[in-house]
Design a protein around this motif. Structure first.
Motif, PDB file in Angstrom:
ATOM      1  N   SER A  84      16.390  18.347  12.973  1.00 28.72           N
ATOM      2  CA  SER A  84      15.390  18.499  13.354  1.00 28.72           C
ATOM      3  C   SER A  84      14.111  19.150  12.560  1.00 28.72           C
ATOM      4  O   SER A  84      13.229  18.756  12.983  1.00 28.72           O
ATOM      5  N   ARG A 107      20.212  30.969  26.776  1.00 27.09           N
ATOM      6  CA  ARG A 107      21.182  29.944  26.568  1.00 27.09           C
ATOM      7  C   ARG A 107      22.116  29.729  27.412  1.00 27.09           C
ATOM      8  O   ARG A 107      22.439  28.570  28.054  1.00 27.09           O
ATOM      9  N   GLN A 129      25.693  21.054  24.729  1.00 23.59           N
ATOM     10  CA  GLN A 129      24.669  20.740  23.785  1.00 23.59           C
ATOM     11  C   GLN A 129      23.339  20.693  24.131  1.00 23.59           C
ATOM     12  O   GLN A 129      22.378  20.948  23.239  1.00 23.59           O
ATOM     13  N   ARG A 130      22.927  20.551  25.372  1.00 21.21           N
ATOM     14  CA  ARG A 130      21.668  20.618  25.735  1.00 21.21           C
ATOM     15  C   ARG A 130      20.867  22.147  25.657  1.00 21.21           C
ATOM     16  O   ARG A 130      19.938  22.359  25.391  1.00 21.21           O
ATOM     17  N   HIS A 175      22.172  24.500  23.689  1.00 23.32           N
ATOM     18  CA  HIS A 175      22.254  24.781  22.447  1.00 23.32           C
ATOM     19  C   HIS A 175      21.916  23.852  21.266  1.00 23.32           C
ATOM     20  O   HIS A 175      22.206  23.716  20.154  1.00 23.32           O
ATOM     21  N   GLN A 176      20.781  22.838  21.822  1.00 22.91           N
ATOM     22  CA  GLN A 176      20.559  21.773  21.015  1.00 22.91           C
ATOM     23  C   GLN A 176      19.928  22.117  19.415  1.00 22.91           C
ATOM     24  O   GLN A 176      19.938  21.673  18.444  1.00 22.91           O
ATOM     25  N   ASP A 177      19.632  23.418  19.241  1.00 22.37           N
ATOM     26  CA  ASP A 177      18.958  23.835  18.143  1.00 22.37           C
ATOM     27  C   ASP A 177      19.808  24.649  17.230  1.00 22.37           C
ATOM     28  O   ASP A 177      19.298  25.352  16.358  1.00 22.37           O
TER      29      ASP A 177
END
Length: 248
Positions: A3, A196, A166-167, A169-171
């Motif tokens: 990203s 988170r 995943q949502r 901790h997406q970064d």
């Protein structure tokens, strides 16, 4: 390409290991994954002439990137750069395309070996590979990292928990499913973990929201301790103490 970064996983003639995505020629190349992206002279291209990699070191003039696809997704490129303007010949383009196919074959094989088939997350091998790269760039930034181990409620199906994980901790620099109920994430140590976990819990069925357990271990990215042993350490701590707690 992720990203906000491009990583040079293999390189020759270039010292850098990563650059911000906004400076990446490869970020443009993967937008057209079925064809070669070629820039004969970056100083004459309005997309790149003000790019710091063109106006300063390494003074890029020529770029050609062949997108690499894994399971239909463009994940990066096999690219060549030069300090002087030029164009590839038809023969050179064919060679670059063939080399890219070989890299794609290796990446595809590695992808299957490193993925947990039930959730699509990395397994321990995949996590170690991604985390090794992350430790390198965090060390270059002078930032410590935190390994967060999370134990999922046994009543939540793995696919549902993994999607919520995943949502929330997406970064993260790296994510993985270690075993049936064990998950882990690698984050910069100055990132807040509590919010988170709260987002993760809120994304689960109501009855399981307070059953998520987690523990964090802070890591010096300059320490070359095998990452798998750190994961094992986090697992051991989580199993000893069922209460949510941040360590290290």
């Amino acid at each position: 390409i992720d990203s906000d970064r491009q990583w040079f996983k293999s390189r020759f003639g270039l010292e850098a290991t990563q650059t911000p995505r906004e400076l990446a020629f490869c970020a443009h190349a993967i937008l057209s994954p079925s064809k070669l992206f070629e820039v004969p002279d970056a100083t004459r291209d309005p997309r790149f002439r003000e790019n710091p990699l063109v106006t300063g070191a390494p003074s890029i003039r020529f770029y050609a990137g062949q997108p690499l696809r894994v399971q239909g997704r463009a994940v990066g490129t096999l690219c060549v750069i030069d300090h002087t303007p030029r164009r590839l010949t038809d023969g050179e383009r064919a060679v670059l395309a063939e080399l890219a196919k070989a890299v794609e074959s290796e990446l595809t094989q590695q992808e299957f070996e490193d993925i947990d088939p039930e959730t699509g997350l990395s397994n321990l091998n995949g996590f170690a590979r991604h985390a090794h790269l992350a430790l390198g760039w965090r060390a270059a930034e002078g930032r410590s990292v935190r390994l967060v181990h999370i134990t999922a409620p046994s009543s939540v199906p793995p696919a549902i928990f993994a999607a919520a994980f995943q949502r929330s901790h997406q970064d993260a620099d790296a994510l993985a499913r270690l075993d049936d109920l064990s998950y882990c994430a690698l984050l910069p140590a100055d990132e807040q973990v509590g919010p988170r976990i709260s987002r993760l819990e809120a994304d689960l069925p109501l009855v399981e929201q307070r059953q998520v357990r987690w523990v964090g271990v802070t890591i010096d990215p300059g320490d070359h301790t095998v990452l798998a042993s750190l994961v094992a350490h986090a697992q051991a701590q989580a199993h000893r103490d069922p209460r949510p707690v941040a360590c290290g």
